[in-house]
Design a protein around this motif. Structure first.
Motif, PDB file in Angstrom:
ATOM      1  N   ILE A   1      -1.841  22.623  -1.071  1.00 17.60           N
ATOM      2  CA  ILE A   1      -1.269  21.273  -1.061  1.00 17.60           C
ATOM      3  C   ILE A   1      -1.116  20.747  -2.482  1.00 17.60           C
ATOM      4  CG2 ILE A   1      -2.164  20.649   1.202  1.00 17.60           C
ATOM      5  CD1 ILE A   1      -4.325  18.981  -0.427  1.00 17.60           C
TER       6      ILE A   1
ATOM      7  N   ASN B   1      -7.440   4.157   0.977  1.00 19.52           N
ATOM      8  CA  ASN B   1      -8.571   4.602   1.793  1.00 19.52           C
ATOM      9  C   ASN B   1      -9.856   4.675   0.973  1.00 19.52           C
ATOM     10  OD1 ASN B   1      -8.093   6.844   0.220  1.00 19.52           O
ATOM     11  ND2 ASN B   1      -8.412   8.319   1.899  1.00 19.52           N
TER      12      ASN B   1
ATOM     13  N   ARG C   1      -1.298  18.784   7.530  1.00 22.79           N
ATOM     14  CA  ARG C   1       0.146  18.541   7.425  1.00 22.79           C
ATOM     15  C   ARG C   1       0.859  19.758   6.836  1.00 22.79           C
ATOM     16  NH1 ARG C   1       2.757  13.242   7.336  1.00 22.79           N
ATOM     17  NH2 ARG C   1       4.955  13.776   7.123  1.00 22.79           N
TER      18      ARG C   1
ATOM     19  N   THR D   1      -6.898   6.831   5.757  1.00 18.16           N
ATOM     20  CA  THR D   1      -6.511   8.140   5.245  1.00 18.16           C
ATOM     21  C   THR D   1      -5.266   8.657   5.950  1.00 18.16           C
ATOM     22  OG1 THR D   1      -8.747   8.753   4.660  1.00 18.16           O
ATOM     23  CG2 THR D   1      -7.221  10.557   5.130  1.00 18.16           C
TER      24      THR D   1
ATOM     25  N   MET E   1      -2.290   7.063   4.662  1.00 19.37           N
ATOM     26  CA  MET E   1      -1.906   7.519   3.326  1.00 19.37           C
ATOM     27  C   MET E   1      -1.213   8.864   3.353  1.00 19.37           C
ATOM     28  SD  MET E   1      -4.937   6.499   0.709  1.00 19.37           S
ATOM     29  CE  MET E   1      -4.149   6.948  -0.824  1.00 19.37           C
ATOM     30  N   CYS E   2      -1.492   9.627   4.404  1.00 14.44           N
ATOM     31  CA  CYS E   2      -0.877  10.946   4.502  1.00 14.44           C
ATOM     32  C   CYS E   2       0.413  10.884   5.311  1.00 14.44           C
ATOM     33  CB  CYS E   2      -1.845  11.925   5.146  1.00 14.44           C
ATOM     34  SG  CYS E   2      -3.319  12.159   4.162  1.00 14.44           S
ATOM     35  N   GLY E   3       0.852   9.680   5.617  1.00 13.56           N
ATOM     36  CA  GLY E   3       2.143   9.538   6.279  1.00 13.56           C
ATOM     37  C   GLY E   3       2.079   9.663   7.791  1.00 13.56           C
TER      38      GLY E   3
ATOM     39  N   LYS F   1       4.048  13.341  -1.720  1.00 15.32           N
ATOM     40  CA  LYS F   1       5.018  14.198  -1.046  1.00 15.32           C
ATOM     41  C   LYS F   1       5.067  13.993   0.470  1.00 15.32           C
ATOM     42  CE  LYS F   1       2.256  18.404  -0.981  1.00 15.32           C
ATOM     43  NZ  LYS F   1       2.010  19.530  -1.838  1.00 15.32           N
ATOM     44  N   ASN F   2       3.998  13.489   1.041  1.00 14.72           N
ATOM     45  CA  ASN F   2       3.989  13.321   2.494  1.00 14.72           C
ATOM     46  C   ASN F   2       4.550  11.991   2.951  1.00 14.72           C
ATOM     47  OD1 ASN F   2       2.610  15.786   2.733  1.00 14.72           O
ATOM     48  ND2 ASN F   2       0.691  14.729   2.254  1.00 14.72           N
ATOM     49  N   ILE F   3       4.824  11.105   2.022  1.00  9.21           N
ATOM     50  CA  ILE F   3       5.208   9.768   2.455  1.00  9.21           C
ATOM     51  C   ILE F   3       6.569   9.397   1.906  1.00  9.21           C
ATOM     52  CG2 ILE F   3       2.905   8.865   2.868  1.00  9.21           C
ATOM     53  CD1 ILE F   3       2.903   7.823   0.024  1.00  9.21           C
TER      54      ILE F   3
ATOM     55  N   THR G   1       1.102  15.430  -5.115  1.00  8.52           N
ATOM     56  CA  THR G   1       0.349  15.641  -3.881  1.00  8.52           C
ATOM     57  C   THR G   1       0.265  14.352  -3.063  1.00  8.52           C
ATOM     58  OG1 THR G   1      -1.004  17.217  -5.112  1.00  8.52           O
ATOM     59  CG2 THR G   1      -1.832  16.534  -2.968  1.00  8.52           C
TER      60      THR G   1
ATOM     61  N   MET H   1      -8.489  12.753   3.015  1.00  3.46           N
ATOM     62  CA  MET H   1      -7.077  12.815   2.631  1.00  3.46           C
ATOM     63  C   MET H   1      -6.664  14.272   2.379  1.00  3.46           C
ATOM     64  SD  MET H   1      -5.192  11.097  -0.622  1.00  3.46           S
ATOM     65  CE  MET H   1      -5.409  12.557  -1.615  1.00  3.46           C
TER      66      MET H   1
ATOM     67  N   MET I   1      -3.986  16.289   4.595  1.00  2.12           N
ATOM     68  CA  MET I   1      -2.823  16.874   3.921  1.00  2.12           C
ATOM     69  C   MET I   1      -2.710  18.371   4.199  1.00  2.12           C
ATOM     70  SD  MET I   1      -2.723  15.089   0.200  1.00  2.12           S
ATOM     71  CE  MET I   1      -2.121  13.408  -0.026  1.00  2.12           C
TER      72      MET I   1
END
Ligand code: PLP
Ligand code: PLP
Lengths: 503, 443, 503, 443
Positions: free
Chosen positions: A334, B325, A166, A192, A195-197, B175-177, B172, A159, A163
């Protein structure tokens, strides 16, 4: 005396204590502790807290037991388990190697164990130095530029890594949409990415079990943020075209994430950093010998190349002259993925291990791990199907193809291995191998134990032909038999209830 | 290498048997230019005696816990750890085994987890608890994700009194979703300003910590009421679960998801980890929970046992659709907490909690009686409180350190404005003499 | 799955690893250790030692194993054992109580563990204070004037005590010839007397199991140096006439030695010193909770009255102002009975235990131990014969009289208890009870475990009637069955031989 | 009390079930005037945390082993103890069990003893070894008694180079049973003066220690020849069995009984105990041996296992005619040595021994090169040697102690005439830097 067939050489059955749930053992009024007397004047509790906040149930049903009963309870429970100190634990991808006892000793040194994570830096120089040293050692081993120890396990490292990708892509102007993941990957990889979009796109492997460059070429467009690759991959083969793969992804503006769960096949032989990988994690609880603990804890440090280094979680440990300090001034980071500094106690054990090995030991480890997997493959080839016959590295993936004709599945073989005194191999993945048995002996097994394993596997193959029923109801030698897991999931009972409240 | 069973002789024998000339031959699938031609640049292998010396020396660069008096809490607590705890988790059958995928030879781990899940339910007043998350902070972030899955809403309201590092982790994770976070402030009592809070219909969950980062007990019942009225969930966080022994449980107050850091339950501070993420919820939500769940099962002969269950939520089955996950969790430290909770038991937990609250009250009273010092907040405390200091707290902490006293945490680390605020934690491990020494030093 | 009858509630069978002898597991060339490199110039060995003294066999056949194999070897072996942490261990006279884990922690504190016995006094003040404190605590508990911690176990304490008696009598002009010992005594008592140069004369017990004062009166003449008495005695009864006994012996110029193995029935309730006993030993590895370790180590401190104090082994620890020093100036001392200061590590554990208990805890211990023995007696009375029906103290002695009519002996009952998940009781003594089963639960058992024991004993009694053969071949659930011990003793094989040398 | 499972409630229930009114009733067989009317005068019960503090404080009154350099040997040796040793003996199945009277549930202990007996035979060159005696000193005294049983002779000749405390124990054991002891002196080489020794026909055994108390290797072969010629036995004693890895074994030299202190094999110095008495002899004498013997046996199905055997020698069967009164021995420390010997193994033992002899030689050379210092004896050493000092050795030792160096043992403690003699021991644990520091300090 033993009820097991004489074919079984490694084990017999022996008496073993039953033990109820702790709540059923509880003896109201018994105590297993003593505190020093309260040495300050006692104030009325309601005055301190107010009626509204006071707990009223007197912690009903929490256990009450004297120390000897506590000791027996957990000691008895322990005897129902099988660990690497019991015998071979060839659970593929999990690298169930020996957990050196010195690691446990070091992690318990009082000045480490009692160090508070927010204690002033002047009082934690030893801890900070351990972290710094760990990062250096892992950088050298992986060939990556920088490392963060914050991630608590492999999936957490994944993850963190995705990230960071990203973050970098974002800074380049486009975080992109997808992550490509080979269909052989471990379940944490797609989970994973989600979860990180990111959307997940599977890519099929070639017939030889390796990544299909042609397919990759097709899929790798500017919507793809990253390729997540396990190397050696989960069928135990090294991605021979790794540099081509990396180049391709890079050329199209993506990054390469390497799942380093299988680093036990590479340490001291080759380095992901030299292959073009951008970011990876390692599982210290695999490659670096820290104990699995019946499910954890782990540590999943991420290692990155120079470009990604600014994105590492904050803070990092840096050295200023002779002092180690925490650097929070990391504008591209991050952020945090976990409170405090990660699973420090796990990192400490891993450092102890790396120092015990040195470069030669690490290489000897890897060589032996690969030798051992090949040794098992060599002796079982033909008897058990090996779907991907490439250059086997640290683990060998069999399938139940040959045994299926007798109605016997990988699950049956696995359960029967228990009767023979072994922990079963991994079966939950890779999904691309139906009926897989993923066997990873690690360097911690010697040929004596492996010969017994090979013998057991051969014997089970014969049993599959002679008496498949025997396998279908295995194990026969354990204190409990196969459970009805379907019923358990249908009506889940996830906690004990006092009998009065049961319905 | 002393960890490798195969002797050189056996290695040669194995190679010969396989008709392989040299170990090198196994590595030819790695392109030659990628294979290392020189050994790694690592320190030479240490003998065991050298490892011991080396690590003792490093450990000694830390403060000596036997001669330093500490009032640090803020998410990691100095509670007494009975000797049996470490003793029992050191049974190799526990610590050298894997996740209990084979229940016939893992009942020890499985029953212990079932016991842990039950104890967490009893303590939190919830109906279902999982087998652990990494720590409190990640448990909290996962709780936010779960709230999103349940409510299909996106926004998270989080109190400013939640541990700042937990909030950083939340940020953290989210923020990406596309899950916005909004912060709720706190009042002069030290509590989250819940009373005039309006919660929009886009809010998935409200996150409140109690006792909060300032040590103040929050009104979780009110928070639950407010959240529920708006169709949102209440996520309650606790970094000091020892407080549960005396405080109304979050479940009783109406929380929908309870997360906590379990370190207080017998786990060493160990510079921040490994710790134990506690995660509990309601039966109706159990299929949305992250992490592993252990359930009761029966074998063919009717023997009761325990198995991993509801695994279809997990990554190894559901992959990108999994509820999380997470794979490896904090198993051994879950066991540690289970042994701790069993050893201390009902009475011990209450007595520890009582000593904490009493000693904390004594310290708070004594410090606030000092010239120039006062208590910053008025809400009730468990074992932590914030002192308003006459000079910058960081300066005072620095001075006391030279007397081997870690006075607490200067809050400016996380709240830059709060320069004159010191977060002090007092546990059963701090004797009256320790407290008096702190008070004297503060004068 | 379990082969054991459903009547058995406490155990099932479970898989258990085999393990060969270490010599059969040895892998030439493997190593399990690493030393730092030699940091001084190496000299030729023959130059140092001379050819004549050099060993030539290269330590052939000594094991060669890597660390993981060593760990597995001994871990597997351990799983074949039954300890008090496994379950109830009602081995009468052995006081198999719980061994607190804190004791083990304390004994391993580095500055204790690494303290050299000949280190200057200034560097061992901590150790000397522990010894001094232990002596004080034991004096108070026994009511005796002085204590020595040199004896390494109970039998060693007995020897020390009888030697002191001899020393005192010698100084009075006549060491005398005989020691009187009740026929119920433990074997070490007569063996000890013999080692000290005394003839042993047995004295029969009365029908109620107590010492026969009339008989004693007859035997107690001026050839008798001492009476050795166990109190409570080995049929679990307190010698009610203890002061008369002591007076009688004293009046005739003899001394009374008390075997304190059964002090778990007295601590905090009554003190031998108050009863007129002259000298006694205690077994710290019984009463004071130090672990038995599969046969040892123990500690058998001797405690004496004022008259015997000058005869205690040399040196003793004395306090001079604030310092503790060793006093070698003891002209009447019997001398040394062991090099250095006795089993210090055991003493340390015992001190930790005594401090954990305090006076109230010690008394609660004793009360509970006696309560427990009576509880078992209460529930099995009538089913199993209790030959001496006096006031049962900390242990109850049954016999197999009721079961013998079915051809079942105490040995069969004991072995069948193993199938039920218990360690058998003591059977080797007291010799005055044919077919004895000496049951000592200790305070460490709760009624839950004892109820299972009672249930098992009742069930075995039924089995004795229904199916005596079942008992005669018990145990049935262990990894090995009954051994042919007669054959083993006829042709003793006391060590492994390499197969080449076997004949 | 936390070690007692029965709760107050259960206790009451049990009493009620038995119809007993009060616990007091169980003690009425003890005459009332002998029952204590007041509680014992003991310190109040300590909490576990208080025990830890208390014993740490006491331990700290000893010298800190991490900052003190020590060259003490003289019967207790500072060897490195691999971590696995303590780890494995800490398996509760090993340390919480009794003497293995029930072989079906004690095979772990029994097999380990059988392995120990075998290793001791291999190391000593003897044919049979027992399961342990209390320590080296009592093993030696028991050896003298055994020699008497075998030869039916009474006199024991013992060299003055045997550890003085061992000789003191021998004296204590023999003085009541009419077995005279005669002492043999030593020459300028440091060896026992064997050459012109005449051994009478009343002599049961000659006792020689090698390496002897002065660290000198003795000529055991010559001692055996002399003893055997006179119909006596040779008892060989060793306080430093690590030397066996390099020296001809006592068995090979002709010893009839070999005793030793096994502490060197992985056992902590622990202020003198618990240690490990090693006892080995010849098959022809095995029925005269003291202590426990484990032998191979087979069960009804032909499984190999191990049992206590030849027990008719022992006190619980033979009573006053037993070969010894020993019952409890040093079981756990026998196991410790077994694990140590296995871990170090053939190569490790040789390497340790080699490092000892080399470092010892280096130190001896360096010290004897100092002005005023010389080696007192000329015979070869293993890891100990005697330095002739320019000033009283006790004085020098005192001075060095202030520099945190324990220079060795001033021999005047045991040999009042030898005022200028210091016994120095050097093991693999002493680095070259340590030795150099000693040398410098001695200057
Ligand atoms: C290939 C692979 N990737 C990732 C993981 C996840 O690692 P962790 O369990 O530490 O989260 C695993 C572990 O099972 C794995 O085998
Ligand atoms: C009554 C009695 N006396 C003496 C002893 C001997 O004690 P030890 O085994 O410590 O030498 C025992 C132990 O078994 C015993 O039970």
């Amino acid at each position: 005396m033993s009820t097991i067939k004489s074919r079984i050489k490694k084990v017999r059955t022996h008496i073993n204590q039953n033990e109820s749930l702790i709540f059923e053992r509880s003896r109201p009024g018994a105590v297993g502790y003593k505190l020093p007397d309260l040495d300050v004047p006692a104030v009325n509790l309601t005055d301190l807290l107010g009626e509204r906040y006071l707990r009223k149930d007197n912690l009903q049903y929490m256990p009450e037991m004297a120390e000897p009963d506590v000791v027996r309870h957990f000691t008895r429970l322990s005897t129902w388990n099988y660990g690497t100190d019991t015998g071979m634990f060839p659970l593929g991808s999990c690298t169930m190697k020996y957990n050196p006892k010195i690691n446990e000793f070091v992690a318990r040194l009082e000045s480490f164990a009692n160090s508070h994570p927010l204690s002033p830096e002047a009082t934690t120089q030893g801890c900070l130095e351990v972290i710094y040293l760990a990062e250096q050692l892992l950088s050298e081993i992986t060939g990556m530029a920088a490392v963060s120890l914050q991630p608590a396990a492999g999936a957490h490292g994944e993850m963190t890594g995705i990230m960071m990708i990203r973050g970098l892509l974002n800074d380049r102007g486009n975080a992109r949409k997808k992550v490509l993941i080979p269909d052989s990957a471990h379940g944490t990889n797609p989970a994973t990415a989600a979860m990180c979009g990111y959307a997940v796109e599977g890519i099929r492997s070639k017939d030889n079990g390796l990544t299909d460059l042609v397919e990759l070429e097709k899929r790798m467009d500017d919507s793809v943020a990253a390729l997540m690759l396990t190397n050696p991959n989960t069928v135990g083969l090294f991605e021979e075209e790794i540099d081509k793969i990396c180049n391709l992804v890079h050329d199209r503006g993506g990054l390469v994430y390497m799942d380093g769960a299988n680093m036990n096949a590479l340490c001291g032989i080759a380095r992901p950093g030299d292959m073009g990988v951008d970011v990876m994690h390692m599982n210290l609880h695999k490659t670096m010998s820290t104990p699995h603990g019946g499910g954890g804890p782990g540590a999943g440090p991420v290692a990155v190349n120079k470009a990604l280094a600014p994105y590492l979680p904050s803070p990092t440990v840096i050295k200023q002259e002779d002092r180690f300090v925490l650097d929070y001034n990391r504008p591209h980071s991050i952020g945090r993925v976990r409170a405090f500094h990660g699973n420090f106690g796990v990192v400490l054990r891993a450092v102890c291990y790396m120092l015990a090995l040195g470069a030669d030991g690490l290489r000897e480890n890897t060589e032996t791990a690969v030798l051992n997997a090949n040794y098992i493959a060599h002796h079982l080839r033909g008897i058990y199907d090996i779907p991907y016959e490439g250059k086997i590295m640290h683990e060998v993936i069999f399938s139940d193809k040959n045994q299926k004709k007798y109605g016997v599945t990988n699950g049956d073989i696995a359960k029967r291995l228990i009767d023979y005194g072994f922990h079963p191999p991994t079966m939950s993945f890779p999904l691309i191998v139906p009926g897989s048995l993923m066997v990873e002996p690690t360097e911690s097994e010697g040929c004596q134990e492996m010969d017994l394993f090979i013998d057991a596997m051969k014997s089970i193959n014969e049993e599959a032909q002679e008496n498949p029923e025997l396998l279908k109801h295995a194990p026969h030698s354990t204190r409990v038999g196969r459970f009805d897991e379907v019923a358990a999931a249908r009506n889940p009972v996830l906690r004990w209830y006092p009998s009065s409240e049961k319905e | 290498m002393r960890y490798i069973p195969n002797s050189a002789e056996e290695r040669a024998k194995m190679l010969a048997e396989m008709g392989v000339e040299s170990i090198e031959d196994f590595f030819t699938s790695i392109p030659e230019h990628l294979r290392l031609s020189n050994p790694l640049n690592l320190p030479p292998a240490y003998a065991e005696s050298e490892l011991i010396k080396f690590f003792k020396k490093l450990a000694n660069k830390n403060a000596d816990p036997n001669t330093t008096i500490s009032f640090l809490g803020a998410g990691a607590y100095n509670h007494f750890r009975p000797i049996v705890v470490d003793n029992l988790i050191s049974r190799s059958e526990f610590y050298t085994t894997y996740t209990p995928y084979q229940p016939e030879i893992a009942q020890g781990t499985l029953q212990a987890i079932f016991e842990f899940q039950t104890m967490i339910c009893l303590l939190t007043g919830m109906e279902v608890a999982n087998a652990s998350m990494y720590d409190g902070s990640t448990a909290m972030a996962e709780a936010a994700l779960m709230a999103h899955r349940i409510t299909r809403r996106k926004k998270i309201l989080v109190s400013q009194t939640v541990h700042p590092e937990y909030r950083a982790v939340l940020e953290t994770y989210l923020k990406n979703i596309d899950m916005p976070i909004e912060t709720i402030g706190f009042g002069s009592s030290g509590e989250t300003t819940l009373s005039d809070l309006t919660i929009g219909s886009d809010v998935a969950a409200v996150i409140v910590q109690s006792p909060n980062f300032f040590g103040c007990v929050e009104d979780l019942e009110l928070a639950a009421e407010k959240a529920h009225k708006a169709g949102a969930l209440l996520i309650s966080v606790t970094t000091e679960p020892m407080s549960w022994a005396l405080l109304r449980s979050p479940g009783d107050c109406g929380a929908d998801i309870v997360v906590a850091e379990g370190q207080a339950f017998g786990i060493a501070p160990s510079f921040g980890g490994p710790y134990l993420g506690i995660f509990a919820s309601r039966t109706q939500h159990q299929r949305q929970m992250p992490g592993r769940l252990i359930g009761q099962a029966f074998d063919g002969e009717g023997n009761r046992g325990f198995v991993i269950t509801l695994a279809t939520r997990e990554q190894h089955i559901r992959r990108e659709k999994a509820s999380s996950n997470i794979c490896t969790n904090q198993g051994l430290f879950m066991l540690m907490a289970t042994v701790y909770l069993t050893t201390m038991g009902k009475n011990g937990l209450q007595e520890v909690a009582m000593q904490n609250i009493q000693k904390c009250a004594y310290a708070a009273q004594a410090i606030s009686a000092l010239d120039g010092y006062s208590l910053l907040f008025s809400a009730p405390s468990f074992n932590e409180f914030v002192v308003k200091t006459p000079r910058p707290a960081a300066e005072i902490a620095e001075q006391l350190l030279s007397k081997n006293i870690i006075a607490g945490l200067p809050l400016s680390k996380y709240y830059p404005d709060m320069t004159h605020a010191l977060l002090v934690c007092v546990t059963e491990q701090n004797t009256k003499a320790d407290i008096d020494q702190l008070v004297t030093a503060l004068k």
